[in-house]
Design a protein around this motif. Structure first.
Motif, PDB file in Angstrom:
ATOM      1  N   MET A 199       0.944  -1.149   0.081  1.00 26.48           N
ATOM      2  CA  MET A 199      -0.092  -0.079  -0.144  1.00 26.48           C
ATOM      3  C   MET A 199       0.985   1.054  -0.041  1.00 26.48           C
ATOM      4  N   ARG A 200       1.778   1.311   0.945  1.00 25.92           N
ATOM      5  CA  ARG A 200       2.855   2.321   0.993  1.00 25.92           C
ATOM      6  C   ARG A 200       3.423   2.563  -0.416  1.00 25.92           C
ATOM      7  N   ARG A 201       3.841   1.621  -0.946  1.00 21.54           N
ATOM      8  CA  ARG A 201       4.795   1.666  -2.140  1.00 21.54           C
ATOM      9  C   ARG A 201       3.833   2.329  -3.288  1.00 21.54           C
ATOM     10  N   THR A 202       2.698   1.728  -3.224  1.00 21.49           N
ATOM     11  CA  THR A 202       1.665   2.413  -4.390  1.00 21.49           C
ATOM     12  C   THR A 202       1.396   3.822  -4.277  1.00 21.49           C
ATOM     13  N   ALA A 203       1.067   4.220  -2.976  1.00 21.16           N
ATOM     14  CA  ALA A 203       0.940   5.530  -2.524  1.00 21.16           C
ATOM     15  C   ALA A 203       2.209   6.657  -3.028  1.00 21.16           C
ATOM     16  N   ALA A 204       3.295   6.010  -2.676  1.00 21.01           N
ATOM     17  CA  ALA A 204       4.581   6.726  -2.988  1.00 21.01           C
ATOM     18  C   ALA A 204       4.775   6.802  -4.330  1.00 21.01           C
ATOM     19  N   LEU A 205       4.403   5.677  -5.360  1.00 24.82           N
ATOM     20  CA  LEU A 205       4.584   5.832  -6.803  1.00 24.82           C
ATOM     21  C   LEU A 205       3.575   6.824  -7.342  1.00 24.82           C
ATOM     22  N   LEU A 206       2.544   6.876  -6.755  1.00 28.37           N
ATOM     23  CA  LEU A 206       1.429   7.848  -7.465  1.00 28.37           C
ATOM     24  C   LEU A 206       1.911   9.415  -6.741  1.00 28.37           C
ATOM     25  N   GLU A 207       2.479   9.560  -5.634  1.00 31.20           N
ATOM     26  CA  GLU A 207       2.817  10.940  -5.440  1.00 31.20           C
ATOM     27  C   GLU A 207       3.988  11.179  -6.092  1.00 31.20           C
ATOM     28  N   ARG A 208       5.125  10.482  -6.506  1.00 32.08           N
ATOM     29  CA  ARG A 208       5.918  10.813  -7.402  1.00 32.08           C
ATOM     30  C   ARG A 208       5.536  11.451  -8.644  1.00 32.08           C
ATOM     31  N   ARG A 209       4.311  11.013  -9.152  1.00 29.39           N
ATOM     32  CA  ARG A 209       3.719  11.423 -10.384  1.00 29.39           C
ATOM     33  C   ARG A 209       2.820  12.790 -10.249  1.00 29.39           C
ATOM     34  N   GLY A 210       2.504  13.126  -8.918  1.00 28.00           N
ATOM     35  CA  GLY A 210       2.120  14.316  -8.411  1.00 28.00           C
ATOM     36  C   GLY A 210       0.567  14.039  -8.246  1.00 28.00           C
ATOM     37  N   TYR A 211       0.150  13.072  -7.941  1.00 21.22           N
ATOM     38  CA  TYR A 211      -1.290  12.629  -7.662  1.00 21.22           C
ATOM     39  C   TYR A 211      -1.731  11.655  -6.646  1.00 21.22           C
ATOM     40  N   ALA A 212      -2.952  11.341  -6.261  1.00 24.34           N
ATOM     41  CA  ALA A 212      -3.379  10.291  -5.457  1.00 24.34           C
ATOM     42  C   ALA A 212      -4.609  10.076  -5.706  1.00 24.34           C
ATOM     43  N   LEU A 213      -5.092   8.980  -5.222  1.00 24.20           N
ATOM     44  CA  LEU A 213      -6.589   8.268  -5.571  1.00 24.20           C
ATOM     45  C   LEU A 213      -7.439   8.179  -4.407  1.00 24.20           C
ATOM     46  N   SER A 214      -8.831   7.916  -4.618  1.00 23.42           N
ATOM     47  CA  SER A 214      -9.684   7.706  -3.582  1.00 23.42           C
ATOM     48  C   SER A 214      -9.189   6.146  -3.050  1.00 23.42           C
ATOM     49  N   PRO A 215      -9.873   5.917  -1.897  1.00 20.67           N
ATOM     50  CA  PRO A 215      -9.421   4.638  -1.294  1.00 20.67           C
ATOM     51  C   PRO A 215     -10.048   3.330  -2.252  1.00 20.67           C
ATOM     52  N   SER A 216     -11.329   3.345  -2.709  1.00 19.04           N
ATOM     53  CA  SER A 216     -11.637   2.521  -3.651  1.00 19.04           C
ATOM     54  C   SER A 216     -10.764   2.278  -5.228  1.00 19.04           C
ATOM     55  N   ARG A 217     -10.447   3.568  -5.702  1.00 17.24           N
ATOM     56  CA  ARG A 217      -9.545   3.529  -6.735  1.00 17.24           C
ATOM     57  C   ARG A 217      -8.391   2.847  -6.443  1.00 17.24           C
ATOM     58  N   LEU A 218      -7.659   3.060  -5.305  1.00 18.51           N
ATOM     59  CA  LEU A 218      -6.093   2.852  -4.941  1.00 18.51           C
ATOM     60  C   LEU A 218      -6.412   1.301  -4.644  1.00 18.51           C
ATOM     61  N   ALA A 219      -7.542   0.814  -4.120  1.00 19.02           N
ATOM     62  CA  ALA A 219      -7.664  -0.524  -3.772  1.00 19.02           C
ATOM     63  C   ALA A 219      -7.677  -1.476  -5.023  1.00 19.02           C
ATOM     64  N   SER A 220      -7.963  -0.881  -6.151  1.00 21.08           N
ATOM     65  CA  SER A 220      -8.104  -1.404  -7.438  1.00 21.08           C
ATOM     66  C   SER A 220      -6.700  -1.517  -8.190  1.00 21.08           C
ATOM     67  N   VAL A 221      -5.822  -0.802  -7.938  1.00 27.38           N
ATOM     68  CA  VAL A 221      -4.611  -0.490  -8.613  1.00 27.38           C
ATOM     69  C   VAL A 221      -3.137  -0.808  -7.790  1.00 27.38           C
ATOM     70  N   CYS A 222      -3.592  -1.361  -6.873  1.00 21.39           N
ATOM     71  CA  CYS A 222      -2.439  -1.766  -5.689  1.00 21.39           C
ATOM     72  C   CYS A 222      -1.330  -2.616  -6.426  1.00 21.39           C
ATOM     73  N   LEU A 223       0.092  -2.327  -6.352  1.00 19.37           N
ATOM     74  CA  LEU A 223       0.887  -3.209  -6.477  1.00 19.37           C
ATOM     75  C   LEU A 223       0.673  -4.614  -5.989  1.00 19.37           C
ATOM     76  N   GLY A 224       1.026  -5.633  -6.963  1.00 24.56           N
ATOM     77  CA  GLY A 224       0.818  -6.789  -6.227  1.00 24.56           C
ATOM     78  C   GLY A 224      -0.577  -7.555  -6.623  1.00 24.56           C
ATOM     79  N   GLY A 225      -1.570  -6.437  -6.918  1.00 25.31           N
ATOM     80  CA  GLY A 225      -2.903  -7.067  -7.528  1.00 25.31           C
ATOM     81  C   GLY A 225      -3.938  -6.232  -6.453  1.00 25.31           C
ATOM     82  N   GLU A 226      -5.072  -6.295  -7.053  1.00 26.68           N
ATOM     83  CA  GLU A 226      -6.418  -5.603  -6.288  1.00 26.68           C
ATOM     84  C   GLU A 226      -6.584  -6.157  -4.890  1.00 26.68           C
ATOM     85  N   VAL A 227      -6.725  -5.240  -3.879  1.00 25.83           N
ATOM     86  CA  VAL A 227      -7.022  -5.539  -2.512  1.00 25.83           C
ATOM     87  C   VAL A 227      -8.440  -5.374  -2.091  1.00 25.83           C
ATOM     88  N   PRO A 228      -8.956  -6.145  -1.084  1.00 23.49           N
ATOM     89  CA  PRO A 228     -10.442  -5.554  -0.705  1.00 23.49           C
ATOM     90  C   PRO A 228     -10.326  -4.294  -0.053  1.00 23.49           C
TER      91      PRO A 228
END
Length: 282
Positions: free
Chosen positions: A1-30
């Motif tokens: 989770m932390r790595r995915t958020a860091a990847l997004l922040e390097r690009r200058g944006y962030a996602l909603s919880p539901s959208r982040l859950a669908s694009v997590c590193l390693g696969g979608e999480v509940p």
């Protein structure tokens, strides 16, 4: 989770919880598992976005961009799809076109340009770059009143359509880069032309789906190829050398026009660093 958020922040944006859950590193999480892991990952929710403590103050600005996207993106998305299909039809060495950047990721504003990722036949990267820019200038004539910023201002017409990443066929098999940033670049992009070919690139580079298994799903409903209006024989490989000279001169000129805009130069330097070793002009 932390790595995915860091990847997004390097690009200058962030996602909603539901959208982040669908694009997590390693696969979608509940979604409930995502919320449970946020405190341990040093993440929180602000203004409906999952961000780290260092980016809490940016959440409001990111949310404003996403609100602008909801209002301003539809017309540009439809135009980008038409432009991409027309470009591929006129230039038969183009194998794939995907919409990338802010228009694909959900942070588009009217002052932005539209980033396109291209895959072309070998020996035609620079030819594709020059062709896209000329095709883009013709398209931009209809947008002379478009608002611009330091990145999209041009002497005659605004920059509307632009090349973000240009790959040749042989560079895809295999990709020199199969890291999480490159995998996310492909995941976040929106294929318009050559969906089947782009799916074959993902299938041939297993390192991409190790980061984001969700990439395998992009092959479902992949867009069909377009009809070609010109024969490929009109664009021989030897044209790539003069195209490289012309493209490099134009690129250097644009950097010169930004010489008094440090924020624009910094943005260009960052984008180029993310594209290595695929940057066209060093």
């Amino acid at each position: 989770m932390r790595r995915t958020a860091a990847l997004l922040e390097r690009r200058g944006y962030a996602l909603s919880p539901s959208r982040l859950a669908s694009v997590c590193l390693g696969g979608e999480v509940p979604l409930d598992a995502l919320f449970a892991s946020l405190p341990q990952a040093g993440l929180g929710v602000r203004n409906g976005l999952v961000v780290s403590g260092s980016c809490l103050e940016l959440a409001d600005a990111i949310r404003r961009r996403q609100s602008d996207h909801a209002v301003e993106s539809a017309a540009f998305l439809a135009e980008a799809e038409r432009f991409s299909r027309g470009f591929a039809a006129w230039f038969p060495f183009v194998l794939g076109v995907s919409i990338a950047g802010s228009l694909a990721s959900g942070g588009f504003r009217e002052t932005d340009d539209v980033d396109l990722n291209l895959v072309v036949e070998d020996g035609r990267r620079h030819l594709a770059y020059v062709a896209l820019n000329l095709f883009g200038i013709a398209n931009a004539l209809g947008h002379r009143r478009k608002p611009v910023d330091a990145h999209t201002a041009r002497p005659l017409v605004p920059r509307v359509m632009t090349a973000n990443l240009v790959l040749e066929r042989s560079q895809c098999f295999p990709l020199a880069r199969q890291d999480e940033d490159m995998a996310y670049e492909l995941l976040a992009s929106r294929p318009v032309v050559g969906g089947a070919f782009l799916a074959s690139v993902v299938a041939a580079n297993r390192g991409l789906t190790e980061h984001f298994p969700q990439l395998a799903d992009q092959a479902v409903g992949a867009p069909a190829d377009v009809g070609r209006r010109l024969p490929g024989a009109l664009f021989p490989r030897f044209l790539d050398r003069p195209a490289r000279m012309l493209g490099k001169a134009a690129w250097r000129y644009m950097q010169w026009t930004r010489r008094n805009r440090p924020e624009a130069l910094a943005r260009v330097a960052f984008v180029r660093s993310t594209m290595r070793p695929y940057a066209l002009f060093e």
